[in-house]
Enzyme design. Sequence first.
Site, PDB file in Angstrom:
ATOM      1  N   SER A 155       0.871  -1.186   0.000  1.00  0.00           N
ATOM      2  CA  SER A 155       0.000   0.000   0.000  1.00  0.00           C
ATOM      3  C   SER A 155       0.899   1.224   0.000  1.00  0.00           C
ATOM      4  O   SER A 155       2.037   1.166   0.490  1.00  0.00           O
ATOM      5  CB  SER A 155      -0.871   0.007   1.263  1.00  0.00           C
ATOM      6  OG  SER A 155      -1.468   1.278   1.453  1.00  0.00           O
ATOM      7  N   TYR A 214      -1.760  -0.797  10.362  1.00  0.00           N
ATOM      8  CA  TYR A 214      -1.811  -1.075   8.919  1.00  0.00           C
ATOM      9  C   TYR A 214      -0.552  -0.556   8.224  1.00  0.00           C
ATOM     10  O   TYR A 214       0.093  -1.271   7.447  1.00  0.00           O
ATOM     11  CB  TYR A 214      -3.066  -0.409   8.340  1.00  0.00           C
ATOM     12  CG  TYR A 214      -3.313  -0.690   6.888  1.00  0.00           C
ATOM     13  CD1 TYR A 214      -3.941  -1.864   6.479  1.00  0.00           C
ATOM     14  CD2 TYR A 214      -2.931   0.223   5.904  1.00  0.00           C
ATOM     15  CE1 TYR A 214      -4.175  -2.114   5.130  1.00  0.00           C
ATOM     16  CE2 TYR A 214      -3.163  -0.017   4.563  1.00  0.00           C
ATOM     17  CZ  TYR A 214      -3.793  -1.190   4.176  1.00  0.00           C
ATOM     18  OH  TYR A 214      -4.017  -1.434   2.847  1.00  0.00           O
TER      19      TYR A 214
HETATM   20  N1  LIG Z   1      -8.840  -0.798  -1.335  1.00  0.00           N
HETATM   21  C1  LIG Z   1      -7.785  -0.004  -1.210  1.00  0.00           C
HETATM   22  O1  LIG Z   1      -7.889   1.231  -1.306  1.00  0.00           O
HETATM   23  C2  LIG Z   1      -6.416  -0.591  -0.960  1.00  0.00           C
HETATM   24  C3  LIG Z   1      -5.303   0.246  -1.078  1.00  0.00           C
HETATM   25  C4  LIG Z   1      -4.031  -0.272  -0.859  1.00  0.00           C
HETATM   26  C5  LIG Z   1      -3.871  -1.608  -0.537  1.00  0.00           C
HETATM   27  N2  LIG Z   1      -4.961  -2.409  -0.413  1.00  0.00           N
HETATM   28  C6  LIG Z   1      -4.735  -3.798  -0.060  1.00  0.00           C
HETATM   29  O2  LIG Z   1      -5.375  -4.630  -0.995  1.00  0.00           O
HETATM   30  C7  LIG Z   1      -5.726  -5.853  -0.388  1.00  0.00           C
HETATM   31  C8  LIG Z   1      -7.209  -6.141  -0.655  1.00  0.00           C
HETATM   32  O3  LIG Z   1      -7.982  -5.131  -0.015  1.00  0.00           O
HETATM   33  P1  LIG Z   1      -9.472  -4.767  -0.482  1.00  0.00           P
HETATM   34  O4  LIG Z   1      -9.573  -3.290  -0.494  1.00  0.00           O
HETATM   35  O5  LIG Z   1      -9.832  -5.529  -1.686  1.00  0.00           O
HETATM   36  O6  LIG Z   1     -10.306  -5.244   0.804  1.00  0.00           O
HETATM   37  P2  LIG Z   1     -11.472  -6.332   0.953  1.00  0.00           P
HETATM   38  O7  LIG Z   1     -12.487  -6.174  -0.103  1.00  0.00           O
HETATM   39  O8  LIG Z   1     -11.892  -6.244   2.383  1.00  0.00           O
HETATM   40  O9  LIG Z   1     -10.707  -7.705   0.706  1.00  0.00           O
HETATM   41  C9  LIG Z   1      -9.877  -8.277   1.658  1.00  0.00           C
HETATM   42  C10 LIG Z   1      -9.731  -9.737   1.307  1.00  0.00           C
HETATM   43  O10 LIG Z   1      -8.824 -10.337   2.233  1.00  0.00           O
HETATM   44  C11 LIG Z   1      -9.399 -11.549   2.688  1.00  0.00           C
HETATM   45  N3  LIG Z   1      -8.942 -11.850   4.040  1.00  0.00           N
HETATM   46  C12 LIG Z   1      -8.987 -11.072   5.136  1.00  0.00           C
HETATM   47  N4  LIG Z   1      -8.510 -11.742   6.206  1.00  0.00           N
HETATM   48  C13 LIG Z   1      -8.157 -12.980   5.755  1.00  0.00           C
HETATM   49  C14 LIG Z   1      -7.619 -14.149   6.375  1.00  0.00           C
HETATM   50  N5  LIG Z   1      -7.356 -14.175   7.691  1.00  0.00           N
HETATM   51  N6  LIG Z   1      -7.371 -15.223   5.606  1.00  0.00           N
HETATM   52  C15 LIG Z   1      -7.642 -15.212   4.283  1.00  0.00           C
HETATM   53  N7  LIG Z   1      -8.167 -14.158   3.641  1.00  0.00           N
HETATM   54  C16 LIG Z   1      -8.415 -13.057   4.368  1.00  0.00           C
HETATM   55  C17 LIG Z   1     -10.904 -11.328   2.647  1.00  0.00           C
HETATM   56  O11 LIG Z   1     -11.568 -12.573   2.475  1.00  0.00           O
HETATM   57  P3  LIG Z   1     -12.397 -13.367   3.599  1.00  0.00           P
HETATM   58  O12 LIG Z   1     -12.986 -12.344   4.528  1.00  0.00           O
HETATM   59  O13 LIG Z   1     -13.394 -14.125   2.794  1.00  0.00           O
HETATM   60  O14 LIG Z   1     -11.381 -14.253   4.239  1.00  0.00           O
HETATM   61  C18 LIG Z   1     -11.041 -10.493   1.383  1.00  0.00           C
HETATM   62  O15 LIG Z   1     -11.158 -11.315   0.253  1.00  0.00           O
HETATM   63  C19 LIG Z   1      -5.366  -5.727   1.081  1.00  0.00           C
HETATM   64  O16 LIG Z   1      -4.113  -6.291   1.338  1.00  0.00           O
HETATM   65  C20 LIG Z   1      -5.317  -4.220   1.282  1.00  0.00           C
HETATM   66  O17 LIG Z   1      -4.497  -3.854   2.352  1.00  0.00           O
HETATM   67  C21 LIG Z   1      -6.238  -1.935  -0.619  1.00  0.00           C
END
Ligand SMILES: NC(=O)c1ccc[n+]([C@@H]2O[C@H](COP(=O)([O-])OP(=O)(O)OC[C@H]3O[C@@H](n4cnc5c(N)ncnc54)[C@H](OP(=O)(O)O)[C@@H]3O)[C@@H](O)[C@H]2O)c1
Length: 253
Positions: free
Chosen positions: A144, A157
């Site tokens: 990130s 985070y």
């Molecule tokens: N959205 C943004 O603006 C943004 C920006 C920078 C980086 N990111 C990064 O991108 C990644 C995805 O984020 P997102 O925005 O798409 O959020 P999201 O929609 O909440 O997705 C998070 C995913 O992680 C999985 N997860 C969480 N805890 C887990 C565990 N203990 N074991 C296995 N899977 C797990 C969840 O699946 P389950 O709940 O089904 O397990 C879900 O599929 C993250 O690493 C986040 O830090 C996001």
Amino acid sequence: MTPDPLFDVRGKVALVTGASSGLGENFARCLAARGAVVVACARRADRLEALVRDGGAAHAVALDVTDPASVEAAVRRAVERAGPIDILVNNAGVADTKPSIELTEADWRRVLDTNLDGAWRVAQAVAKAMVAARRGGSIVNIASILGLRQATHLLAYAAAKAALVQVTRSLALEWARHGIRVNAIAPGYVVTEMNRDFFASEAGQAVVKRIPQRRVGSPRDLEGALLLLASDAGAYMTGSVVVADGGHLVNSL
Ligand SMILES: NC(=O)c1ccc[n+]([C@@H]2O[C@H](COP(=O)([O-])OP(=O)(O)OC[C@H]3O[C@@H](n4cnc5c(N)ncnc54)[C@H](OP(=O)(O)O)[C@@H]3O)[C@@H](O)[C@H]2O)c1
């Protein structure tokens, strides 16, 4: 249309963690649409199965990245079903927004356990499988911009993502000898179901004004970086952190 051979992922086996929603779901769809054999992993099995039915992945495998036994079993199952893994998209993550003074041990542990320990655990389990298969591979860690700069109320985070950047570089150094490339994508703010309401709010719009491109990203904005790092187009890239953030990191002081 024949895909550009440089970015070709046809027939590659790709394990995507956190594929049940948001960026992970789109990473899975992006790779599957280009002919990769995608193994979608997360805890919510119903969402993974819906993704498979939809053609966004070939296989669904339950995975909790905070549980070493679950990680080991998921990687084993992925190889049994799809064959040797070529690509890992190490994307599972959670966020917690709270003033640091109020952060509890449990808050801190949950974020670090998932975003840092979990990412390392999955990378190591997949690398062991890649080494055993003697064919190398590509690991793409989803970091990130908060691993490179800071914002209020996101201490755990930001710490986890900064550490993941160093994990990326250290593993790149160690695993080059096995033909395993390890890189990271550092996305800026991307709209997913978890933050859509925030970005529609006044506070969210104030954040958008600080992004030079004056917009938040969509999951599709990360596909170019993913395909670059996952395919042979990135053959000479390892230990890199590719920022995709509409210029957020270079905003004016
Ligand atoms: N959205 C943004 O603006 C943004 C920006 C920078 C980086 N990111 C990064 O991108 C990644 C995805 O984020 P997102 O925005 O798409 O959020 P999201 O929609 O909440 O997705 C998070 C995913 O992680 C999985 N997860 C969480 N805890 C887990 C565990 N203990 N074991 C296995 N899977 C797990 C969840 O699946 P389950 O709940 O089904 O397990 C879900 O599929 C993250 O690493 C986040 O830090 C996001």
